[in-house]
Motif scaffolding. Structure first.
Motif, short mmCIF file in Angstrom:
data_model
loop_
_atom_site.label_atom_id
_atom_site.label_comp_id
_atom_site.label_asym_id
_atom_site.label_seq_id
_atom_site.Cartn_x
_atom_site.Cartn_y
_atom_site.Cartn_z
N SER A 261 -47.45 -3.05 -18.09
CA SER A 261 -46.10 -2.69 -17.69
C SER A 261 -45.92 -2.81 -16.18
O SER A 261 -44.98 -3.45 -15.70
CB SER A 261 -45.78 -1.27 -18.17
N PHE A 262 -46.83 -2.22 -15.43
CA PHE A 262 -46.68 -2.24 -13.98
C PHE A 262 -46.98 -3.61 -13.39
O PHE A 262 -46.38 -4.00 -12.38
CB PHE A 262 -47.49 -1.14 -13.33
N TYR B 159 -36.19 -1.88 -10.66
CA TYR B 159 -36.67 -0.57 -11.07
C TYR B 159 -35.64 0.16 -11.93
O TYR B 159 -35.99 0.78 -12.93
CB TYR B 159 -37.05 0.27 -9.85
N GLU C 249 -43.51 -0.11 -21.25
CA GLU C 249 -43.28 1.26 -20.77
C GLU C 249 -43.08 2.21 -21.95
O GLU C 249 -43.59 3.34 -21.95
CB GLU C 249 -42.08 1.32 -19.84
#
Length: 111
Positions: free
Chosen positions: A41-42, A58, A15
């Motif tokens: 990242s995701f 998160y 990120e």
């Protein structure tokens, strides 16, 4: 620390790269690297969220990414160092660590 938490830290690490890329990318290679960092990242974030509580995952992801981005801007891009900023990053990291410590890791598997 479980393999799922390592995925969260890995996602937060990438990120930092994509956030910096969004600000500093000028050419096609930088934008390609930014897109790759977003995908990695995701992917890691979603993989961790499949086993751990999504809200905690998160919050940890964003907290670590924010701290990493601010520190990277200071270290590599000449952002001025302000004591208040460093104290707030420390408070943020304490909150992230606290969330991780109080999270029941089997909580996310039930959903």
């Amino acid at each position: 620390m479980t393999k799922e938490w390592i995925k969260v830290f890995f996602a937060a690490f990438f990120e930092v790269f994509w956030v910096i890329g969004l600000k500093h990318a000028d050419g096609p290679w930088e934008w390609t690297g930014t897109a790759i960092a977003i995908a990695i990242s995701f992917y890691a974030l979603i993989a961790a969220g499949n086993k751990l509580p999504v809200g905690t995952v998160y919050a940890v992801f964003v907290g670590l990414g924010t701290a990493g981005t601010v520190l990277s801007e200071i270290l590599f891009f000449g952002e001025p160092i302000k004591a208040a900023k460093l104290v707030l990053i420390l408070v943020l990291l304490i909150g992230v660590i606290g969330l991780k410590l109080v999270t029941d890791e089997t909580e996310g598997e039930r959903s």
